[in-house]
Motif scaffolding. Structure first.
Motif, PDB file in Angstrom:
ATOM      1  N   GLN A  16      22.974  27.011   2.636  1.00 21.43           N
ATOM      2  CA  GLN A  16      24.402  27.004   2.311  1.00 21.43           C
ATOM      3  C   GLN A  16      24.620  27.950   1.138  1.00 21.43           C
ATOM      4  OE1 GLN A  16      26.070  23.359   0.509  1.00 21.43           O
ATOM      5  NE2 GLN A  16      27.690  23.492   2.034  1.00 21.43           N
ATOM      6  N   ARG A  17      25.721  28.684   1.189  1.00 16.61           N
ATOM      7  CA  ARG A  17      26.082  29.564   0.073  1.00 16.61           C
ATOM      8  C   ARG A  17      27.417  29.119  -0.500  1.00 16.61           C
ATOM      9  NH1 ARG A  17      26.378  36.197  -0.353  1.00 16.61           N
ATOM     10  NH2 ARG A  17      27.739  36.283  -2.170  1.00 16.61           N
ATOM     11  N   THR A  18      27.460  29.033  -1.829  1.00 16.53           N
ATOM     12  CA  THR A  18      28.694  28.702  -2.529  1.00 16.53           C
ATOM     13  C   THR A  18      28.943  29.748  -3.603  1.00 16.53           C
ATOM     14  OG1 THR A  18      27.501  27.275  -4.081  1.00 16.53           O
ATOM     15  CG2 THR A  18      28.451  26.224  -2.149  1.00 16.53           C
ATOM     16  N   VAL A  24      22.017  34.444  -5.945  1.00 15.87           N
ATOM     17  CA  VAL A  24      20.903  33.729  -6.554  1.00 15.87           C
ATOM     18  C   VAL A  24      20.436  32.668  -5.556  1.00 15.87           C
ATOM     19  CG1 VAL A  24      20.112  32.297  -8.471  1.00 15.87           C
ATOM     20  CG2 VAL A  24      21.862  34.052  -8.860  1.00 15.87           C
ATOM     21  N   ILE A  25      19.163  32.669  -5.242  1.00 14.46           N
ATOM     22  CA  ILE A  25      18.589  31.684  -4.330  1.00 14.46           C
ATOM     23  C   ILE A  25      17.830  30.649  -5.146  1.00 14.46           C
ATOM     24  CG2 ILE A  25      17.030  31.284  -2.383  1.00 14.46           C
ATOM     25  CD1 ILE A  25      17.549  34.153  -1.497  1.00 14.46           C
ATOM     26  N   LEU A  26      18.140  29.370  -4.929  1.00 14.66           N
ATOM     27  CA  LEU A  26      17.497  28.267  -5.635  1.00 14.66           C
ATOM     28  C   LEU A  26      16.376  27.705  -4.763  1.00 14.66           C
ATOM     29  CD1 LEU A  26      20.627  26.406  -7.076  1.00 14.66           C
ATOM     30  CD2 LEU A  26      19.451  28.449  -7.946  1.00 14.66           C
ATOM     31  N   VAL A  27      15.171  27.666  -5.314  1.00 14.12           N
ATOM     32  CA  VAL A  27      13.983  27.256  -4.566  1.00 14.12           C
ATOM     33  C   VAL A  27      13.526  25.900  -5.096  1.00 14.12           C
ATOM     34  CG1 VAL A  27      11.692  27.928  -3.769  1.00 14.12           C
ATOM     35  CG2 VAL A  27      13.365  29.700  -4.404  1.00 14.12           C
ATOM     36  N   VAL A  51      22.741  30.358  -3.244  1.00 12.66           N
ATOM     37  CA  VAL A  51      22.174  29.910  -1.974  1.00 12.66           C
ATOM     38  C   VAL A  51      21.219  28.749  -2.237  1.00 12.66           C
ATOM     39  CG1 VAL A  51      20.667  30.524  -0.038  1.00 12.66           C
ATOM     40  CG2 VAL A  51      22.395  32.155  -0.872  1.00 12.66           C
ATOM     41  N   VAL A  52      21.469  27.619  -1.587  1.00  9.46           N
ATOM     42  CA  VAL A  52      20.506  26.514  -1.555  1.00  9.46           C
ATOM     43  C   VAL A  52      20.011  26.399  -0.118  1.00  9.46           C
ATOM     44  CG1 VAL A  52      21.610  25.316  -3.470  1.00  9.46           C
ATOM     45  CG2 VAL A  52      22.262  24.732  -1.142  1.00  9.46           C
TER      46      VAL A  52
END
Length: 259
Positions: A16-18, A24-27, A51-52
């Motif tokens: 999902q992108r907000t 920025v991608i959260l890992v 992005v999560v």
């Protein structure tokens, strides 16, 4: 998860992108899905396109055997391509180890921030990591998912009474569903020691973070990352533990990721 991309080996990766702005991608780390990082995404979405995602083998994402860390790096490559071709990465715990591996592999990454990657900082910790790996492999090979979760919780330092209470929690079934992915996190951390050669290949700026209210060895691990990468910095967050508060973390991340 509202969107989906397909990794190189055909595995669907849900995400999902907000927000709007630089991506920025959260890992996420062990025993977690993209939902775990959603509160931090909400804090950052005013300045970034955040992005999560569910790492493979978790949540709404698929899982194509055999597992290899390289497949998780390819998952991040697919997400980056799907969301504009360039991104920064933030990884927490073992997710930080994955983010660093992705950056070292040459993906189009602008910056990397990591929080408390649990590298083993002495021989005793490395020996304990090896023992945990053997017992985890045995439990998962025998499909004893509850035992695998217990092993992980014990490995992270939780007491037996807390673990017994967790067994009775309505959340336990969800933890057992995630148990096979514990092997993924273990593989991402390799032999447990800081991968000095790999870190030396990370050519982008890196911010290594830790909480000042947790164990000293996690701060030393973060300092080691910052010292080893060519362009690294270290910061300790006041009154924070491994369960860092999004409202404390987000301003620090935003300042670094904005460059």
């Amino acid at each position: 998860m509202e969107k989906q991309t397909v990794s190189r080996d055909g595995t669907p990766i849900a995400y999902q992108r907000t927000g709007r702005g630089p991506v920025v991608i959260l890992v996420s780390g062990a025993m977690s899905t993209g939902a775990t990082t959603a509160p931090l995404a909400a804090e950052l979405s005013g300045r970034f396109g955040v992005v999560v995602y569910d790492r493979r083998g978790r949540g709404a994402s698929g899982d194509t055997p055999p597992y290899a860390v390289e497949r998780e790096v390819e998952d991040l490559a697919a997400l980056i391509e799907a969301e504009g071709g360039e991104a920064s990465l933030y990884g927490v715990s073992s997710g930080g180890a994955l983010a660093l591996r992705a950056a070292a592999s040459g993906l189009p990454v602008r910056r990397v921030a990591v929080y408390e990657v649990p590298y083993a900082m002495d021989d005793a910790a490395a020996s304990e990591r090896a023992r945990y790996r053997r017992e985890l492999d045995r439990a998962l090979s025998e499909d004893r998912r509850g035992d695998a979760v217990e092993l992980f919780l014990r490995h992270t330092g939780l007491g037996e009474e807390v673990i017994r209470g967790a067994r009775q929690s309505p959340l336990w079934a969800g933890l057992e569903n995630l148990a096979p992915s514990l092997a993924h996190d273990d593989a991402v951390l390799g032999d447990g020691r800081p991968p000095l050669s790999l870190l030396g290949r990370v050519s982008v700026p890196v911010l290594a973070l830790a909480g000042d209210a947790g164990p000293e060895w996690l701060r030393e691990a973060a300092r080691t990352v910052a010292r080893t990468v060519p362009d690294g910095s270290y910061r300790a967050l006041e009154r924070q533990t491994h369960m860092v508060e999004p409202g404390v973390l987000a301003p620090v991340l935003a300042e670094f990721l904005a460059g």
